[in-house]
Scaffold this motif. Structure first.
Motif, PDB file in Angstrom:
ATOM      1  N   PHE A   5      -4.040   9.334   3.161  1.00 23.92           N
ATOM      2  CA  PHE A   5      -4.747   8.528   1.572  1.00 23.92           C
ATOM      3  C   PHE A   5      -4.004   7.331   1.811  1.00 23.92           C
ATOM      4  O   PHE A   5      -2.626   7.504   1.000  1.00 23.92           O
ATOM      5  CB  PHE A   5      -4.866   9.479   1.098  1.00 23.92           C
ATOM      6  CG  PHE A   5      -5.515  11.034   1.683  1.00 23.92           C
ATOM      7  CD1 PHE A   5      -5.051  11.417   2.498  1.00 23.92           C
ATOM      8  CD2 PHE A   5      -7.090  11.160   1.470  1.00 23.92           C
ATOM      9  CE1 PHE A   5      -5.938  12.646   3.339  1.00 23.92           C
ATOM     10  CE2 PHE A   5      -7.702  12.028   1.696  1.00 23.92           C
ATOM     11  CZ  PHE A   5      -7.176  12.923   3.082  1.00 23.92           C
ATOM     12  N   PHE A   6      -5.137   5.782   1.699  1.00 22.28           N
ATOM     13  CA  PHE A   6      -4.299   5.098   0.421  1.00 22.28           C
ATOM     14  C   PHE A   6      -4.721   4.945  -0.308  1.00 22.28           C
ATOM     15  O   PHE A   6      -5.397   5.075  -0.559  1.00 22.28           O
ATOM     16  CB  PHE A   6      -4.309   4.330   2.161  1.00 22.28           C
ATOM     17  CG  PHE A   6      -3.631   3.523   3.457  1.00 22.28           C
ATOM     18  CD1 PHE A   6      -4.033   4.643   4.465  1.00 22.28           C
ATOM     19  CD2 PHE A   6      -2.332   3.370   3.765  1.00 22.28           C
ATOM     20  CE1 PHE A   6      -3.225   4.230   5.599  1.00 22.28           C
ATOM     21  CE2 PHE A   6      -1.208   2.868   4.650  1.00 22.28           C
ATOM     22  CZ  PHE A   6      -1.962   3.804   5.411  1.00 22.28           C
ATOM     23  N   GLY A   7      -3.430   3.974  -0.974  1.00 24.69           N
ATOM     24  CA  GLY A   7      -4.574   3.627  -2.346  1.00 24.69           C
ATOM     25  C   GLY A   7      -4.501   1.852  -2.002  1.00 24.69           C
ATOM     26  O   GLY A   7      -4.225   1.747  -0.963  1.00 24.69           O
ATOM     27  N   SER A   8      -5.378   1.586  -3.047  1.00 28.11           N
ATOM     28  CA  SER A   8      -5.703   0.325  -2.828  1.00 28.11           C
ATOM     29  C   SER A   8      -4.858  -1.168  -3.007  1.00 28.11           C
ATOM     30  O   SER A   8      -5.669  -1.814  -3.319  1.00 28.11           O
ATOM     31  CB  SER A   8      -6.762   0.299  -4.099  1.00 28.11           C
ATOM     32  OG  SER A   8      -5.673   0.581  -5.646  1.00 28.11           O
ATOM     33  N   PHE A  50       0.913  -1.322  -0.277  1.00 27.64           N
ATOM     34  CA  PHE A  50       0.187   0.346  -0.246  1.00 27.64           C
ATOM     35  C   PHE A  50       0.315   1.245   0.085  1.00 27.64           C
ATOM     36  O   PHE A  50       1.727   1.498   0.880  1.00 27.64           O
ATOM     37  CB  PHE A  50      -0.979   0.310   1.593  1.00 27.64           C
ATOM     38  CG  PHE A  50      -2.113  -1.002   1.480  1.00 27.64           C
ATOM     39  CD1 PHE A  50      -2.205  -2.350   1.877  1.00 27.64           C
ATOM     40  CD2 PHE A  50      -3.298  -0.615   0.857  1.00 27.64           C
ATOM     41  CE1 PHE A  50      -2.965  -3.011   2.572  1.00 27.64           C
ATOM     42  CE2 PHE A  50      -3.893  -2.695   0.441  1.00 27.64           C
ATOM     43  CZ  PHE A  50      -3.787  -3.174   1.697  1.00 27.64           C
TER      44      PHE A  50
END
Lengths: 117, 113
Positions: free
Chosen positions: A107-110, A91
Motif C-alpha cells: 500500500f503506497f502513499g501519495s 513514496f
C-alpha cells in the motif's frame, strides 16, 4: 480502504540541509518501505524495515539516509545532508506481510515531492 | 538479470475504445506480477496482481491482465476506456529472494472524448 499518509506533500530545502520525510503506515501493518522516483526515471526501491530494523536496502541508501519508527505510528526517512540529486518524489509503503512473500500487496502513499535547491 | 520493460511511454485512446498497455519481464524464476496506477496527486494504487491461480487476472475498474509465461509478458487490457482511466500505469515485478519491487518506466494513458 485504509491509506498510507505522507507529509508534507511538497518539501523544498537547501543543499546540505537535513530533511525528514514522514509517513503514517496503515495501522496493523508491520513492514515498511521507502521508494523514490527522480523526474523522468523509474520508481526505485530504497529500503525495507521490520521490527525496528532495516531488512533490506539498495545501493542508493547510503550513510546519508536513515529510517526510523520513532513511535507506534510514524515511519520517517531522514536525509542528513541533501544533495541536488536527492530531488525526487519519495513514496512510503506498508504491508501486513513482507514483500518477499509471493504476490504480497504493498500500500503506497501519495508521495512527498522533495526539491533540493 | 531481473528486469521489467513497459514498451510504451504514452498511449492515447478514444473513450469507449479498447486499452492495451504492454509489459514484459525478464527473470530466471516465476516472479510476482502487479499493475499499479497513479492518478495525479494520488498514491500508487494496486489494479491487480497475478496469483498463479489463473493466467487471466481481473482487477478493479474493469482492467484485466494476462500472464503469458512463454512470452514473459503481463499486458494490461480494458475493453472500453473511460475518461477517468487517464493516469500513469506501472508494471511491477517482485522476486522470491528480495523485498525490492522493480518498477517499469510507466505508461501514461490519455483518453480523449
Amino acid at each position: 480502504e485504509p491509506e498510507v499518509t505522507q507529509t508534507p506533500s511538497h518539501q523544498v530545502t537547501q543543499m546540505g540541509q537535513e530533511v525528514i520525510l514522514r509517513c503514517v503506515p496503515i495501522s496493523n501493518h508491520l513492514y515498511f518501505y521507502w521508494y523514490r522516483q527522480i523526474l523522468g526515471q523509474k520508481v526505485e526501491f530504497l529500503v525495507s524495515f521490520y521490527n525496528n530494523e532495516i531488512s533490506e536496502k539498495s545501493e542508493i541508501f547510503d550513510d546519508q539516509f536513515s529510517v526510523e519508527r520513532p513511535d507506534g505510528s510514524n515511519f520517517t526517512l531522514k536525509i542528513r545532508s541533501t544533495k541536488l540529486e536527492d530531488s525526487a518524489m519519495y513514496f512510503c509503503a506498508s504491508s501486513p506481510r513482507p514483500a518477499i512473500i509471493r504476490n504480497e500487496k504493498l500500500f503506497f502513499g501519495s508521495g512527498t515531492q522533495l526539491s533540493v535547491l | 538479470a531481473q528486469s521489467v520493460t513497459q514498451l510504451d511511454s504514452h498511449v492515447s485512446v478514444s473513450e469507449g475504445t479498447p486499452v492495451l498497455l504492454r509489459c514484459n519481464y525478464s527473470s530466471s524464476y516465476s516472479p510476482s506480477l502487479f499493475w499499479y496506477v497513479q492518478h495525479p496527486n494520488k498514491g500508487l494504487q494496486l489494479l491487480l496482481k497475478y496469483t498463479s491461480a489463473a493466467t487471466l487476472v481481473k482487477g478493479i475498474n474493469g482492467f484485466e491482465a494476462e500472464f503469458k509465461k512463454s512470452e514473459t509478458s503481463f499486458h494490461l487490457t480494458k475493453p472500453s476506456a473511460h475518461m477517468s482511466d487517464a493516469a500513469e500505469y506501472f508494471c511491477v515485478v517482485g522476486f522470491y529472494n528480495t523485498d525490492k519491487l522493480i518498477f517499469g518506466t510507466g505508461t501514461r494513458l490519455q483518453v480523449f472524448p
